[in-house]
Design an enzyme around this catalytic site. Structure first.
Site, PDB file in Angstrom:
ATOM      1  N   GLY A  27      28.798  35.852  28.361  1.00 51.23           N
ATOM      2  CA  GLY A  27      28.326  36.594  27.045  1.00 51.23           C
ATOM      3  C   GLY A  27      27.512  35.699  26.178  1.00 51.23           C
ATOM      4  N   GLY A  31      25.162  37.548  20.203  1.00 45.73           N
ATOM      5  CA  GLY A  31      26.244  37.295  19.160  1.00 45.73           C
ATOM      6  C   GLY A  31      26.676  35.773  19.448  1.00 45.73           C
ATOM      7  N   ILE A  32      27.967  35.576  19.007  1.00 40.71           N
ATOM      8  CA  ILE A  32      28.461  34.369  18.807  1.00 40.71           C
ATOM      9  C   ILE A  32      28.223  33.420  19.785  1.00 40.71           C
ATOM     10  CG2 ILE A  32      30.627  32.822  18.736  1.00 40.71           C
ATOM     11  CD1 ILE A  32      31.619  35.071  16.965  1.00 40.71           C
ATOM     12  N   GLY A  33      28.096  34.291  21.342  1.00 41.52           N
ATOM     13  CA  GLY A  33      28.032  33.459  22.679  1.00 41.52           C
ATOM     14  C   GLY A  33      26.675  32.984  22.506  1.00 41.52           C
ATOM     15  N   TYR A 181      41.685  46.762  20.772  1.00 38.18           N
ATOM     16  CA  TYR A 181      40.496  45.604  20.964  1.00 38.18           C
ATOM     17  C   TYR A 181      41.456  44.178  20.387  1.00 38.18           C
ATOM     18  CZ  TYR A 181      37.586  42.040  19.325  1.00 38.18           C
ATOM     19  OH  TYR A 181      36.590  40.766  19.418  1.00 38.18           O
TER      20      TYR A 181
END
Length: 316
Positions: A27, A31-33, A181
């Site tokens: 990922g 985002g954070i990735g 989640y």
């Protein structure tokens, strides 16, 4: 005066060099990735972005190279929801050493109905946990061949208030997306700790470390066009929240430290310093339910049955 030098505090903006090392970030295109990949690329290491979307991965690579001239970064097609495809993806990795894999990719659904993969697994559980479980097994040979390699699993604060239902891991009963989640992130974290126990028992030099980003919001995340575009209005609306939480660039810091810091130990959990929500990364005490070795072992067995693999590492 003592001649012993005090260790320098970890500086998130001055990372140690890592030329010659290789890192895989699942990922890593968004985002954070993305920020994990960008920060690791700045160390001189080779960074591989694991992503099912080649167009988004290429946009991320262009963005990283615009900020890190000469960055060694490339894309690996990786679809964690498709277990049968993972063997082909790992074969295409083409590395004789892998110093760390960051299990970052994830799916978070907001609304019903419950969705399944073509293998018949609930989509979030399949992507967030089962896919990374199977990927770890397939990467075991190259990780074991790299002394001191690390497996960094990204959990979430959403897991803190959840508990696993071992009789319904796929959430077929009373499906609620946010709860599901949180449970999938809890499964990931329990896996990371159980993995380290098994690595130590096997005498492996590979470490398993669990991290979480705290509160990481888009509105506090710096722009990285075309990967991430932030309007002035969005930035201004997010400013008050900056007292409590942070953006995704800072949310990447615990994972980056878990990859690079020689003082990090297997079985640790790293998160933001201020109430676990924001700030520079530090090692934190485990939440009580993360130390539940019985649940972790039962989850491991169930994951083996569902994926058909059993991650195993031995001594070099």
């Amino acid at each position: 005066m003592s001649s012993v030098l005090k260790p320098q505090p970890w500086d998130v903006h001055r990372l140690p060099p890592a030329e010659g090392k290789s890192f895989l970030v699942t990922g890593g295109n968004a985002g954070i990735g993305y920020f994990v990949a960008e920060q690791l690329a700045g160390t001189g290491a080779t960074v591989v972005l694991g992503s099912r979307d080649a167009t988004k991965a290429e946009a991320a690579i262009v963005s990283i190279r615009s900020r890190v001239p000469g960055a060694e970064v490339r894309h690996l097609r990786l679809d964690l929801a498709d277990l049968a495809s993972l063997k082909t993806s790992v074969a295409a990795l083409g590395l004789d050493r892998l110093d760390a894999v960051v299990h970052n990719a994830g799916v978070a659904l907001d609304d019903p109905p419950r969705r399944e993969t073509k293998d018949g697994h609930e989509l979030m559980f399949a992507t967030n946990h089962l896919g990374h479980f199977a990927l770890t097994s397939l990467l075991a040979p190259v990780l074991a061949a790299t002394p001191g390699s690390r497996i960094v699993t990204t959990g979430s604060f959403a897991a803190k208030s959840e508990r696993l239902d071992l009789d319904d891991l796929q959430n077929t009963r009373d499906y609620r997306p946010q709860r599901t989640y949180g449970r999938t992130k809890l499964a990931q974290m329990l896996f990371g700790f159980e993995l380290d126990r098994r690595l130590r028992a096997a005498g492996s030099t590979t470490l398993s470390v669990v991290v979480h980003p705290g509160g990481a919001l888009d509105s506090l995340t710096p722009a990285r066009p075309p990967v991430r575009v932030r309007t002035t209005g969005e930035r201004l609306r997010g400013l008050p929240l900056g007292l409590l939480v942070q953006g995704k660039e800072a949310g990447a810091w615990p994972a980056v430290r878990a990859v690079l810091d020689p003082d990090v130990r297997g079985g640790q959990m790293w998160g933001p310093r201020v109430f676990g929500l924001r700030g520079r990364p530090r090692a934190e005490p485990l939440w009580d339910h993360l130390a539940d070795v019985t649940t972790a072992a039962r989850l491991w067995s169930a994951s083996c049955e569902l994926t058909g693999v059993d991650p195993a590492f031995g001594p070099l």
